[in-house]
Write an enzyme that holds these catalytic residues in place. Sequence first.
Site, PDB file in Angstrom:
ATOM      1  N   HIS A  46       0.843  -1.199   0.000  1.00 58.31           N
ATOM      2  CA  HIS A  46       0.000   0.000   0.000  1.00 58.31           C
ATOM      3  C   HIS A  46       0.880   1.252   0.000  1.00 58.31           C
ATOM      4  O   HIS A  46       2.115   1.144  -0.016  1.00 58.31           O
ATOM      5  CB  HIS A  46      -1.004  -0.010   1.164  1.00 58.31           C
ATOM      6  CG  HIS A  46      -0.381  -0.130   2.527  1.00 58.31           C
ATOM      7  ND1 HIS A  46       0.516   0.790   3.017  1.00 58.31           N
ATOM      8  CD2 HIS A  46      -0.508  -1.072   3.504  1.00 58.31           C
ATOM      9  CE1 HIS A  46       0.887   0.449   4.229  1.00 58.31           C
ATOM     10  NE2 HIS A  46       0.298  -0.693   4.548  1.00 58.31           N
ATOM     11  N   HIS A  54       3.924   1.383   2.510  1.00 56.76           N
ATOM     12  CA  HIS A  54       5.140   0.677   2.077  1.00 56.76           C
ATOM     13  C   HIS A  54       5.787   1.441   0.919  1.00 56.76           C
ATOM     14  O   HIS A  54       7.009   1.523   0.808  1.00 56.76           O
ATOM     15  CB  HIS A  54       4.818  -0.730   1.557  1.00 56.76           C
ATOM     16  CG  HIS A  54       3.979  -1.562   2.469  1.00 56.76           C
ATOM     17  ND1 HIS A  54       2.760  -2.073   2.092  1.00 56.76           N
ATOM     18  CD2 HIS A  54       4.180  -1.969   3.746  1.00 56.76           C
ATOM     19  CE1 HIS A  54       2.248  -2.773   3.089  1.00 56.76           C
ATOM     20  NE2 HIS A  54       3.088  -2.725   4.105  1.00 56.76           N
ATOM     21  N   CYS A  70       0.725 -10.076  21.552  1.00 59.64           N
ATOM     22  CA  CYS A  70      -0.188  -9.648  20.491  1.00 59.64           C
ATOM     23  C   CYS A  70       0.173 -10.407  19.221  1.00 59.64           C
ATOM     24  O   CYS A  70       1.289 -10.274  18.723  1.00 59.64           O
ATOM     25  CB  CYS A  70      -0.102  -8.139  20.253  1.00 59.64           C
ATOM     26  SG  CYS A  70      -1.009  -7.642  18.770  1.00 59.64           S
ATOM     27  N   CYS A  78       1.145  -8.160  16.191  1.00 59.08           N
ATOM     28  CA  CYS A  78       2.511  -7.621  16.151  1.00 59.08           C
ATOM     29  C   CYS A  78       3.562  -8.708  16.157  1.00 59.08           C
ATOM     30  O   CYS A  78       4.743  -8.413  15.977  1.00 59.08           O
ATOM     31  CB  CYS A  78       2.788  -6.738  17.366  1.00 59.08           C
ATOM     32  SG  CYS A  78       1.865  -5.236  17.412  1.00 59.08           S
ATOM     33  N   CYS A  90      -3.635  -4.230  22.429  1.00 61.64           N
ATOM     34  CA  CYS A  90      -2.492  -3.667  21.724  1.00 61.64           C
ATOM     35  C   CYS A  90      -2.944  -2.393  21.009  1.00 61.64           C
ATOM     36  O   CYS A  90      -3.952  -2.409  20.312  1.00 61.64           O
ATOM     37  CB  CYS A  90      -1.980  -4.688  20.703  1.00 61.64           C
ATOM     38  SG  CYS A  90      -0.901  -3.960  19.470  1.00 61.64           S
ATOM     39  N   HIS A  98      -3.387  -3.005  17.348  1.00 63.21           N
ATOM     40  CA  HIS A  98      -4.365  -4.022  16.937  1.00 63.21           C
ATOM     41  C   HIS A  98      -5.495  -4.106  17.958  1.00 63.21           C
ATOM     42  O   HIS A  98      -5.689  -5.137  18.614  1.00 63.21           O
ATOM     43  CB  HIS A  98      -3.696  -5.391  16.779  1.00 63.21           C
ATOM     44  CG  HIS A  98      -2.610  -5.392  15.750  1.00 63.21           C
ATOM     45  ND1 HIS A  98      -1.293  -5.206  16.057  1.00 63.21           N
ATOM     46  CD2 HIS A  98      -2.668  -5.533  14.401  1.00 63.21           C
ATOM     47  CE1 HIS A  98      -0.564  -5.239  14.955  1.00 63.21           C
ATOM     48  NE2 HIS A  98      -1.369  -5.424  13.931  1.00 63.21           N
ATOM     49  N   LYS A 151      -6.937   6.716  10.019  1.00 60.08           N
ATOM     50  CA  LYS A 151      -5.892   5.705   9.923  1.00 60.08           C
ATOM     51  C   LYS A 151      -6.202   4.819   8.714  1.00 60.08           C
ATOM     52  O   LYS A 151      -7.359   4.476   8.485  1.00 60.08           O
ATOM     53  CB  LYS A 151      -5.929   4.882  11.218  1.00 60.08           C
ATOM     54  CG  LYS A 151      -4.734   3.997  11.392  1.00 60.08           C
ATOM     55  CD  LYS A 151      -4.856   3.183  12.663  1.00 60.08           C
ATOM     56  CE  LYS A 151      -4.099   1.882  12.363  1.00 60.08           C
ATOM     57  NZ  LYS A 151      -3.794   1.073  13.450  1.00 60.08           N
ATOM     58  N   LYS A 155      -7.718  -1.806   6.326  1.00 68.18           N
ATOM     59  CA  LYS A 155      -8.542  -2.642   5.454  1.00 68.18           C
ATOM     60  C   LYS A 155     -10.012  -2.528   5.836  1.00 68.18           C
ATOM     61  O   LYS A 155     -10.878  -2.436   4.981  1.00 68.18           O
ATOM     62  CB  LYS A 155      -8.103  -4.115   5.577  1.00 68.18           C
ATOM     63  CG  LYS A 155      -7.042  -4.489   4.555  1.00 68.18           C
ATOM     64  CD  LYS A 155      -6.743  -5.976   4.623  1.00 68.18           C
ATOM     65  CE  LYS A 155      -5.303  -6.151   5.064  1.00 68.18           C
ATOM     66  NZ  LYS A 155      -4.911  -7.496   5.411  1.00 68.18           N
TER      67      LYS A 155
HETATM   68  N1  MSP Z   1       8.334  -6.879   8.725  1.00 74.45           N
HETATM   69  C1  MSP Z   1       8.483  -5.740   9.536  1.00 74.45           C
HETATM   70  C2  MSP Z   1       9.795  -5.025   9.252  1.00 74.45           C
HETATM   71  C3  MSP Z   1      11.021  -5.863   9.413  1.00 74.45           C
HETATM   72  S1  MSP Z   1      12.426  -4.981   8.953  1.00 74.45           S
HETATM   73  C4  MSP Z   1      13.682  -5.903   9.505  1.00 74.45           C
HETATM   74  C5  MSP Z   1       7.352  -4.768   9.278  1.00 74.45           C
HETATM   75  N2  MSP Z   1       6.712  -4.863   8.129  1.00 74.45           N
HETATM   76  S2  MSP Z   1       5.514  -3.942   7.643  1.00 74.45           S
HETATM   77  O1  MSP Z   1       5.028  -4.551   6.430  1.00 74.45           O
HETATM   78  O2  MSP Z   1       4.573  -3.741   8.674  1.00 74.45           O
HETATM   79  O3  MSP Z   1       6.155  -2.589   7.230  1.00 74.45           O
HETATM   80  C6  MSP Z   1       6.299  -1.523   8.132  1.00 74.45           C
HETATM   81  C7  MSP Z   1       6.818  -0.337   7.372  1.00 74.45           C
HETATM   82  O4  MSP Z   1       5.921  -0.018   6.281  1.00 74.45           O
HETATM   83  C8  MSP Z   1       6.920   0.956   8.131  1.00 74.45           C
HETATM   84  O5  MSP Z   1       8.082   1.036   8.935  1.00 74.45           O
HETATM   85  C9  MSP Z   1       6.910   1.962   7.014  1.00 74.45           C
HETATM   86  O6  MSP Z   1       8.139   1.935   6.341  1.00 74.45           O
HETATM   87  C10 MSP Z   1       5.845   1.371   6.098  1.00 74.45           C
HETATM   88  N3  MSP Z   1       4.497   1.822   6.475  1.00 74.45           N
HETATM   89  C11 MSP Z   1       3.448   1.014   6.804  1.00 74.45           C
HETATM   90  N4  MSP Z   1       2.349   1.791   7.004  1.00 74.45           N
HETATM   91  C12 MSP Z   1       2.656   3.087   6.814  1.00 74.45           C
HETATM   92  C13 MSP Z   1       1.908   4.298   6.824  1.00 74.45           C
HETATM   93  N5  MSP Z   1       0.618   4.350   7.087  1.00 74.45           N
HETATM   94  N6  MSP Z   1       2.571   5.433   6.505  1.00 74.45           N
HETATM   95  C14 MSP Z   1       3.900   5.443   6.175  1.00 74.45           C
HETATM   96  N7  MSP Z   1       4.617   4.314   6.176  1.00 74.45           N
HETATM   97  C15 MSP Z   1       4.074   3.133   6.575  1.00 74.45           C
HETATM   98  O7  MSP Z   1       7.121  -3.927  10.131  1.00 74.45           O
END
Ligand code: MSP
Length: 474
Positions: free
Chosen positions: A19, A22, A127, A130, A144, A147, A296, A299
Amino acid sequence: MAKKFYITTPIYYVNDKPHIGHTCTTLAADILARYHKLKGEEVFFLTGTDEHGAKVAEAAAAEGISPKEFCDKVSQTFSQIWPKLDIQYDFFIRTTNPEHEKIVQEVLTKIYQKGDIYKAKYEGAYCVGCEKFINEGDLVNGRCPLHPNQPIEIQSEENWFFRLSKYVPTLIEAIEKENHPYHYEIAPESKKNEVLAKLKAGVKDLSISRAQVTWGIPVPWDETQTIYVWVDALLNYYTATRITGRENFWPADLHLIAKDILWFHTVIWEALLLAADLPLPKKIFIHNFYSVDGQKMSKSLGNVISPEDLREKFGVDGSRYLIASSFPAFADADVGLSKFREKYNSDLADGLGNLVSRIAGLAKRSEITISNQETTFVEEKLFEQKMNEFDLSGALAVVWEKVNQLNKKINELKLWTKKKEDLEKDLPTFIEELRKIAVLLSPFMPTTSQKILEQFKGPKITKQTLLFPKIIEE
Ligand code: MSP
């Protein structure tokens, strides 16, 4: 020898689809990677997927396929979407890569042999969302905070623990003292202070194995347990350098992450590296979060913006511009499709696009001859400063200041009323400025930048392309 620059993104969980959250981190990494290449550095840009743990196993079971099949499928949705946004990573790491698994076991064995891993009983609030035990103090109404719809489970088991507490004094010094042998930088300052305060408040040892999670890397000396998914995941940054034969890129110059995974990347990661006698990363930049239309992104609310949505509506460079210019570097940023459409129309269609087509039109009509010289990267102090602070929207604002000034100047001079002789005098400066803009924009909008440079290559301008067609509200 070219300077090396190793940049990483978090590796994303495979139980979610790509999304805009990421996308903003991965795009920021791509922009910075291109920027460092522009400065002549040798760059290694890593991204990937985080594929072990209970959540992934559950998601696979829900689809009636094996965890590995599930990971293969979802991992591809990540690895394939990035090139569609012109995001050119050098390697895509998957934690189910057997070489990664082997190196993780090797590093853990080293820490174990050193005496920094011991067995103890753990009981706590866990959790599943997480994949981690949550500190009692962090629970909100017994749930959490990330969540709130999932119940907290009290779990207890014999685990292998990492002596995280032992490294706390060294970490504090390494963060605070710039001349410390293990110094690493946490930016921005506010996040650094947050980490330091938490470190100084006291830190317990960390359980780094799970007895009940089978979808994970086995603890090498105790096959009844698997390695905690976060330890496995963090090590990707190191294993990728070995898997790709880029050992010389270690340590990373920059880990880009968001605030949700601050503690793992600024404390646990560095403590593990210290215990394994490996050099520490140089810098961690932590950005904030996007919300969508004031809420926020989730989904259940159905307001998730996907990179495909953006590309369909705004094109590749349009999407790159919109994300970079709203990048939540220092504060949360609220985005939304209608806000994006307005910004696209004002900054791209009416701003840059219009400027390019006006200048090209005038040059074509007056048939002036322009110089053939290559425009190279020129240092722009304010732009450089913003880039070095990871203030992507600030850097773009510097460029748009120039775009707007040029458009204004065309109006003031009423260039369209001028005769050929006058245009021959006036236009070259406009064209040179436009070329400089194109070069500054190249990390952000590579194709657009290329198109502008091609169009104004000289000696004659023959084309007048429409870069950003205006988008009419549906
Ligand atoms: N798998 C772990 C990371 C392991 S790294 C060794 C994880 N994955 S995640 O899919 O949840 O990705 C988290 C990251 O996605 C955040 O740190 C950020 O880079 C990005 N984002 C997820 N949601 C976001 C927003 N709503 N806004 C901006 N960035 C966000 O955590």
